[in-house]
Structures are given as C-alpha cells and as structure tokens.
Write a protein that holds these residues in place. Structure first.
Motif, PDB file in Angstrom:
ATOM      1  N   ASP A 146     -26.492 -16.799 -14.046  1.00 18.94           N
ATOM      2  CA  ASP A 146     -27.777 -17.653 -14.579  1.00 18.94           C
ATOM      3  C   ASP A 146     -27.361 -18.129 -15.888  1.00 18.94           C
ATOM      4  O   ASP A 146     -26.535 -17.877 -16.558  1.00 18.94           O
ATOM      5  CB  ASP A 146     -28.729 -16.607 -14.476  1.00 18.94           C
ATOM      6  CG  ASP A 146     -29.953 -17.269 -13.481  1.00 18.94           C
ATOM      7  OD1 ASP A 146     -30.024 -18.410 -13.159  1.00 18.94           O
ATOM      8  OD2 ASP A 146     -30.641 -16.484 -13.016  1.00 18.94           O
ATOM      9  N   PHE A 147     -28.214 -18.852 -16.484  1.00 16.87           N
ATOM     10  CA  PHE A 147     -28.210 -19.379 -17.802  1.00 16.87           C
ATOM     11  C   PHE A 147     -29.285 -18.751 -18.611  1.00 16.87           C
ATOM     12  O   PHE A 147     -30.238 -18.083 -18.187  1.00 16.87           O
ATOM     13  CB  PHE A 147     -28.557 -20.940 -17.560  1.00 16.87           C
ATOM     14  CG  PHE A 147     -27.557 -21.713 -16.842  1.00 16.87           C
ATOM     15  CD1 PHE A 147     -26.344 -21.924 -17.371  1.00 16.87           C
ATOM     16  CD2 PHE A 147     -27.891 -22.161 -15.513  1.00 16.87           C
ATOM     17  CE1 PHE A 147     -25.313 -22.787 -16.534  1.00 16.87           C
ATOM     18  CE2 PHE A 147     -27.295 -22.791 -14.758  1.00 16.87           C
ATOM     19  CZ  PHE A 147     -26.036 -23.212 -15.373  1.00 16.87           C
TER      20      PHE A 147
ATOM     21  N   ASN B 130     -25.380 -17.010 -19.287  1.00 19.91           N
ATOM     22  CA  ASN B 130     -25.740 -16.044 -19.732  1.00 19.91           C
ATOM     23  C   ASN B 130     -24.723 -14.777 -19.196  1.00 19.91           C
ATOM     24  O   ASN B 130     -24.899 -14.386 -17.983  1.00 19.91           O
ATOM     25  CB  ASN B 130     -27.131 -15.483 -19.321  1.00 19.91           C
ATOM     26  CG  ASN B 130     -27.650 -14.337 -20.100  1.00 19.91           C
ATOM     27  OD1 ASN B 130     -26.968 -13.573 -20.540  1.00 19.91           O
ATOM     28  ND2 ASN B 130     -28.936 -13.997 -19.571  1.00 19.91           N
ATOM     29  N   PRO B 131     -23.841 -14.237 -19.944  1.00 21.07           N
ATOM     30  CA  PRO B 131     -22.818 -13.394 -19.444  1.00 21.07           C
ATOM     31  C   PRO B 131     -23.377 -11.908 -18.866  1.00 21.07           C
ATOM     32  O   PRO B 131     -22.808 -11.565 -17.898  1.00 21.07           O
ATOM     33  CB  PRO B 131     -22.094 -13.089 -20.559  1.00 21.07           C
ATOM     34  CG  PRO B 131     -22.220 -14.158 -21.677  1.00 21.07           C
ATOM     35  CD  PRO B 131     -23.542 -14.399 -21.375  1.00 21.07           C
ATOM     36  N   LEU B 132     -24.610 -11.616 -19.261  1.00 26.36           N
ATOM     37  CA  LEU B 132     -25.151 -10.429 -18.601  1.00 26.36           C
ATOM     38  C   LEU B 132     -25.500 -10.659 -17.398  1.00 26.36           C
ATOM     39  O   LEU B 132     -25.718  -9.525 -16.679  1.00 26.36           O
ATOM     40  CB  LEU B 132     -26.171 -10.068 -19.688  1.00 26.36           C
ATOM     41  CG  LEU B 132     -25.953  -9.774 -21.165  1.00 26.36           C
ATOM     42  CD1 LEU B 132     -27.182  -9.602 -21.860  1.00 26.36           C
ATOM     43  CD2 LEU B 132     -25.146  -8.573 -21.113  1.00 26.36           C
ATOM     44  N   THR B 133     -25.621 -11.735 -16.797  1.00 26.18           N
ATOM     45  CA  THR B 133     -26.200 -12.048 -15.024  1.00 26.18           C
ATOM     46  C   THR B 133     -25.228 -12.260 -14.399  1.00 26.18           C
ATOM     47  O   THR B 133     -25.366 -12.485 -13.151  1.00 26.18           O
ATOM     48  CB  THR B 133     -27.116 -13.363 -15.414  1.00 26.18           C
ATOM     49  OG1 THR B 133     -26.412 -14.573 -15.701  1.00 26.18           O
ATOM     50  CG2 THR B 133     -28.194 -13.287 -16.284  1.00 26.18           C
ATOM     51  N   ILE B 134     -23.933 -11.876 -14.662  1.00 22.44           N
ATOM     52  CA  ILE B 134     -22.828 -12.350 -13.883  1.00 22.44           C
ATOM     53  C   ILE B 134     -22.728 -11.051 -13.026  1.00 22.44           C
ATOM     54  O   ILE B 134     -22.432  -9.961 -13.559  1.00 22.44           O
ATOM     55  CB  ILE B 134     -21.442 -12.507 -14.433  1.00 22.44           C
ATOM     56  CG1 ILE B 134     -21.476 -13.587 -15.539  1.00 22.44           C
ATOM     57  CG2 ILE B 134     -20.183 -12.681 -13.594  1.00 22.44           C
ATOM     58  CD1 ILE B 134     -20.303 -13.896 -16.260  1.00 22.44           C
ATOM     59  N   SER B 135     -22.794 -11.246 -11.542  1.00 18.05           N
ATOM     60  CA  SER B 135     -22.545 -10.389 -10.547  1.00 18.05           C
ATOM     61  C   SER B 135     -21.526 -10.616  -9.703  1.00 18.05           C
ATOM     62  O   SER B 135     -20.743 -11.368  -9.816  1.00 18.05           O
ATOM     63  CB  SER B 135     -23.651 -10.132  -9.686  1.00 18.05           C
ATOM     64  OG  SER B 135     -24.025 -11.442  -9.089  1.00 18.05           O
ATOM     65  N   LYS B 136     -20.895  -9.543  -8.814  1.00 19.71           N
ATOM     66  CA  LYS B 136     -19.924  -9.397  -7.969  1.00 19.71           C
ATOM     67  C   LYS B 136     -18.471  -9.622  -8.743  1.00 19.71           C
ATOM     68  O   LYS B 136     -18.121 -10.718  -8.852  1.00 19.71           O
ATOM     69  CB  LYS B 136     -20.061 -10.715  -7.047  1.00 19.71           C
ATOM     70  CG  LYS B 136     -19.229 -10.556  -5.721  1.00 19.71           C
ATOM     71  CD  LYS B 136     -19.333 -12.048  -4.911  1.00 19.71           C
ATOM     72  CE  LYS B 136     -17.876 -12.448  -4.539  1.00 19.71           C
ATOM     73  NZ  LYS B 136     -17.891 -13.944  -4.078  1.00 19.71           N
ATOM     74  N   GLY B 137     -18.297  -8.463  -9.218  1.00 20.28           N
ATOM     75  CA  GLY B 137     -17.068  -8.431 -10.029  1.00 20.28           C
ATOM     76  C   GLY B 137     -15.741  -8.521  -8.925  1.00 20.28           C
ATOM     77  O   GLY B 137     -15.964  -8.289  -7.875  1.00 20.28           O
ATOM     78  N   SER B 138     -14.763  -9.105  -9.533  1.00 21.30           N
ATOM     79  CA  SER B 138     -13.460  -9.222  -8.745  1.00 21.30           C
ATOM     80  C   SER B 138     -12.147  -9.016  -9.967  1.00 21.30           C
ATOM     81  O   SER B 138     -12.631  -9.023 -11.247  1.00 21.30           O
ATOM     82  CB  SER B 138     -13.329 -10.701  -8.119  1.00 21.30           C
ATOM     83  OG  SER B 138     -13.461 -11.648  -8.945  1.00 21.30           O
ATOM     84  N   SER B 139     -10.832  -9.340  -9.662  1.00 22.76           N
ATOM     85  CA  SER B 139      -9.945  -8.818 -10.501  1.00 22.76           C
ATOM     86  C   SER B 139      -9.499 -10.247 -10.626  1.00 22.76           C
ATOM     87  O   SER B 139      -9.612 -11.178  -9.842  1.00 22.76           O
ATOM     88  CB  SER B 139      -8.967  -7.983 -10.103  1.00 22.76           C
ATOM     89  OG  SER B 139      -8.475  -8.160  -8.781  1.00 22.76           O
ATOM     90  N   LYS B 140      -8.445 -10.398 -11.583  1.00 23.94           N
ATOM     91  CA  LYS B 140      -7.975 -11.687 -11.877  1.00 23.94           C
ATOM     92  C   LYS B 140      -6.867 -11.857 -10.709  1.00 23.94           C
ATOM     93  O   LYS B 140      -6.452 -13.013 -10.424  1.00 23.94           O
ATOM     94  CB  LYS B 140      -7.160 -11.790 -13.088  1.00 23.94           C
ATOM     95  CG  LYS B 140      -5.921 -10.779 -13.516  1.00 23.94           C
ATOM     96  CD  LYS B 140      -5.140 -11.057 -14.695  1.00 23.94           C
ATOM     97  CE  LYS B 140      -3.915 -10.358 -14.780  1.00 23.94           C
ATOM     98  NZ  LYS B 140      -3.355 -10.629 -16.155  1.00 23.94           N
TER      99      LYS B 140
END
Length: 158
Positions: A134-135, A143-153
């Motif tokens: 989200d923004f 807004n970096p705090l709203t980033i979900s669904k982590g993955s790797s490079k």
C-alpha cells in the motif's frame, strides 16, 4: 384594388411566416425539465463509474512502484555479477542507489514512488514477486511496512 389585395396578401404571408418562425424557435430550445433530466442521468452515470476509475488509478500507481522496484533489482543484480562484494538483501535502496557501481545503471531513472530511505532490496524483490503493498496516506509513495507475502531473491531469477 388589386394592388391593395396583393399588399394585404403579402402582409398576411409575412405575419404567418413570423408566427411559424416563433414556433420553430420554441421547438428548438430545451425545456427546464429536459435539462434537469439530462443532468440527473449524467450524475447517476458518474456515481456508477467513479469507483472503477479510482481503482484503475490505484492500480496504475502500483504498476509504477513495481516498475521502479524492477529497475532497482536489475541494477543491483548487474552490479552483483560484476562486483567482488555483492550487496545483501537487507541493504536500503537509498544506500544502494548512492553506490557508484549501481548509480551508473540507474542513470536518469526516477524513483519518486519508492520510499528509498526505508525500503530495502528485499522489499523490492518481494514487490516484483507479487507481494501486496500500500501507499503512505494521501501520497503515491510506497509504505514499506505494508508489504506482505515475503519471498527470496531466488524467485526473481526463475
């Protein structure tokens, strides 16, 4: 007498044509009711379409952030291939961009929608891999705090 008859007949035609002209003018104009009806229909259509347009605008902003994240990742990956000391995923984007080896890959790239001071390279990898985000309120900035669904490079390379 014939002259007066023609004159009267001419006046009569002139008067009749003037009345028919007035009737035509009245028929060409819109009534107040018609105008109100048209405005009401336009208003109803606008209310029905506005949420969809706002959704499209929001999606366009998200595509812009994904594109900027992709450019950062491409620059970092190019740098890591040529460099002896690759950057880690925890590196903040602003410090990565200020790195002399990466800045040459980002020449002329505008990163106005990424919050470069608090977004990490891991966040950029997550965004490119489809993470939801989200923004910041009332802005177009991530807004970096709203980033979900982590993955790797490693997911980006596949």
């Amino acid at each position: 007498m014939i002259f007066s008859y023609i004159k009267c007949k001419f006046r009569f035609k002139y008067i009749m044509s003037k009345k028919s002209l007035c009737k035509k003018r009245k028929r060409e104009a819109f009534t107040l009711i018609e105008m109100i009806a048209v405005i009401a229909i336009i208003g109803i259509l606008a209310v029905a379409i506005l949420p969809k347009v706002n959704g499209y605008i929001n999606e366009a902003k998200k595509v812009k952030v994904v594109d900027q994240s992709r450019k950062i990742i491409m620059a970092v990956e190019s740098y890591n291939l040529k460099s002896d000391s690759p950057l880690s995923e925890n590196t903040i984007v602003s410090s990565a961009v200020n790195n002399k080896g990466i800045s040459k890959y980002l020449d002329g790239v505008e990163l106005s929608n990424l919050n470069t001071s608090s977004t990490s390279l891991k966040n950029c990898y997550d965004i490119v891999n489809g993470a939801e985000f989200d923004f910041l309120e009332d802005t177009d900035v991530l807004n970096p705090l709203t980033i979900s669904k982590g993955s790797s490079k490693d997911d980006v390379k596949k």
